[in-house]
Design an enzyme around this catalytic site. Structure first.
Site, PDB file in Angstrom:
ATOM      1  N   GLN A 297     -25.619 -13.519  42.365  1.00  0.00           N
ATOM      2  CA  GLN A 297     -26.262 -12.274  42.822  1.00  0.00           C
ATOM      3  C   GLN A 297     -27.708 -12.187  42.338  1.00  0.00           C
ATOM      4  O   GLN A 297     -28.561 -11.603  43.002  1.00  0.00           O
ATOM      5  CB  GLN A 297     -25.477 -11.048  42.311  1.00  0.00           C
ATOM      6  CG  GLN A 297     -24.143 -10.820  42.981  1.00  0.00           C
ATOM      7  CD  GLN A 297     -23.009 -11.505  42.255  1.00  0.00           C
ATOM      8  OE1 GLN A 297     -23.188 -12.502  41.575  1.00  0.00           O
ATOM      9  NE2 GLN A 297     -21.803 -10.969  42.401  1.00  0.00           N
TER      10      GLN A 297
ATOM     11  N   ASN B 291     -19.719  -4.429  33.252  1.00  0.00           N
ATOM     12  CA  ASN B 291     -20.710  -4.892  34.248  1.00  0.00           C
ATOM     13  C   ASN B 291     -20.438  -6.373  34.509  1.00  0.00           C
ATOM     14  O   ASN B 291     -19.535  -6.978  33.909  1.00  0.00           O
ATOM     15  CB  ASN B 291     -22.142  -4.648  33.742  1.00  0.00           C
ATOM     16  CG  ASN B 291     -23.173  -4.859  34.844  1.00  0.00           C
ATOM     17  OD1 ASN B 291     -23.034  -4.335  35.942  1.00  0.00           O
ATOM     18  ND2 ASN B 291     -24.208  -5.630  34.572  1.00  0.00           N
TER      19      ASN B 291
ATOM     20  N   ASP C  36     -20.600  -1.050  36.238  1.00  0.00           N
ATOM     21  CA  ASP C  36     -19.514  -0.798  37.191  1.00  0.00           C
ATOM     22  C   ASP C  36     -18.596   0.331  36.736  1.00  0.00           C
ATOM     23  O   ASP C  36     -17.974   1.016  37.544  1.00  0.00           O
ATOM     24  CB  ASP C  36     -18.702  -2.065  37.429  1.00  0.00           C
ATOM     25  CG  ASP C  36     -19.497  -3.020  38.301  1.00  0.00           C
ATOM     26  OD1 ASP C  36     -20.343  -3.750  37.746  1.00  0.00           O
ATOM     27  OD2 ASP C  36     -19.317  -2.980  39.529  1.00  0.00           O
TER      28      ASP C  36
END
Ligand code: MRU
Length: 352
Positions: free
Chosen positions: A197, A248, A238
């Protein structure tokens, strides 16, 4: 500032930007059925905590459109089943469950028996969640920007940018706002194995905004800090427990330990919808385990021996003591988070 819609509601359908194809291709997946939304969330076509929350909210509205119930009770029961399917797609980011619960709550509060009105209520709530995330990104950016020095080299992990939200992003929202304020910013982006990502998405976003960025592999972060090239770290989240433990992207914990060793601030940027006051600490957070092929294969090629055992948790938990501050859309919280997070979340009076 760069803005590419992560999703859009067009002609009664949800279109989702397929992030698995970035940066090579920008293509939208047209979702005519809610199961396509479930699949898009599962395969990370749409990803990042706030974005999957908004996608699930739209998924619920989309699923409801196809229903032909005999009455209100039957309609609500069917929508609840769709909600369960959407909630089951990914377990760690609390924004998903938060958004689904919020849309269901709006439906239950609407006392009408007119099914068309009930269907409209779901869509209106989904639109509101998406719109509010945009504004919440802006506020996180404003609160967070004040923590960034006039000149700063910032390390980030994964993608907590526009692609993970409806607006300018959380961690990248702070970076964008600081850059816009005229600060001299240089971003170091961890590539973020196994799904890249950082390499594919974070660098892509920053290049479009002309914010200087350097890509490194995850295992280079320690040496980068040791060389004195980093001033601070900022990441997204998250799920944040009541005590400030932060789930996370896998690898975040390692970066936080490294930041502590090098005396660097470690900031987390997230909207209030990512804070889960119902759980006391990070040990209660369910960590998603993903397919072993994500580790054994690289760009479709097998890179590990056939049959090797694999461990592939998608997230980790950073203990609160390593977190310098949590930047939210309602202000900045610092230790002791058990006190300050309930204040920013509006559950308790006080000032952080
Ligand atoms: O598996 P992903 O790509 O959904 O993981 C995303 C992250 O870990 C982000 O840092 C987090 O969701 C915050 S996004 C604003």
């Amino acid at each position: 500032m760069y803005h590419m819609e992560t999703m859009r509601w067009v002609g009664g359908c949800l279109e989702i930007l397929d992030q698995t194809l970035l940066p090579g291709k920008t293509e939208y997946i047209r979702c005519e059925h809610y199961t396509t939304v479930c699949e898009a969330i599962r395969r990370l076509s749409v990803r990042g905590a706030p974005a999957i929350g908004a996608a699930a909210a739209y998924g619920l509205a989309l699923g409801a459109v196809a229903l032909r119930p005999a009455g209100r009770a039957e309609f609500i029961t069917a929508v609840e089943q769709i909600a369960r399917d959407l909630s089951a797609t990914r377990p760690t980011a609390v924004n998903l469950q938060w958004a689904v619960d919020r849309v269901l709550g709006a439906l239950r509060d609407k006392k009408s028996s007119n099914i068309d009105i009930l269907k409209k209520t779901l869509l209106t709530e989904a639109h509101a969640i998406y719109r509010e995330d945009l504004e919440s990104n802006r506020l996180i950016g404003e609160f967070g920007e004040k923590l960034i020095p006039q000149s700063a080299a910032i390390l980030t992990h994964c993608n907590a940018g526009a692609l993970a939200t409806a607006g300018i992003g959380t961690a990248l929202g702070v970076i964008r706002t600081a850059h816009q304020a005229g600060k001299s910013i240089h971003v170091y982006a961890d590539e973020t194995r196994p799904l890249l990502q950082g390499a594919r998405l974070t660098t892509w976003e920053l290049i479009q905004d002309k914010i200087p960025v350097t890509l490194l592999t995850d295992n280079m972060a320690g040496y980068l800090m040791a060389c004195g090239k980093v001033d601070l770290v900022i990441v997204g989240a998250d799920r944040i427990a009541a005590n400030g433990d932060v789930a996370n992207k896998i690898g975040t914990y390692s970066v936080a330990v490294l930041a502590k060793e090098h005396g660097l601030p470690f900031y987390v940027a997230a909207p209030i919808s990512t804070i889960d006051l119902s759980i006391a600490g990070g040990q209660e957070i369910t960590i998603e385990n993903r397919d072993e092929r994500e580790v054994t294969h690289f760009a479709g090629q097998q890179v590990a021996p056939v049959g090797v055992k694999v461990w592939n948790p998608a997230f980790d938990v950073t203990p609160n003591r390593l977190v310098t501050a949590i930047i939210t859309d309602r202000g900045v919280a610092r230790l002791p988070y058990m006190e300050t997070l309930s204040v920013v979340a509006g559950k308790k009076h006080g000032v952080c």
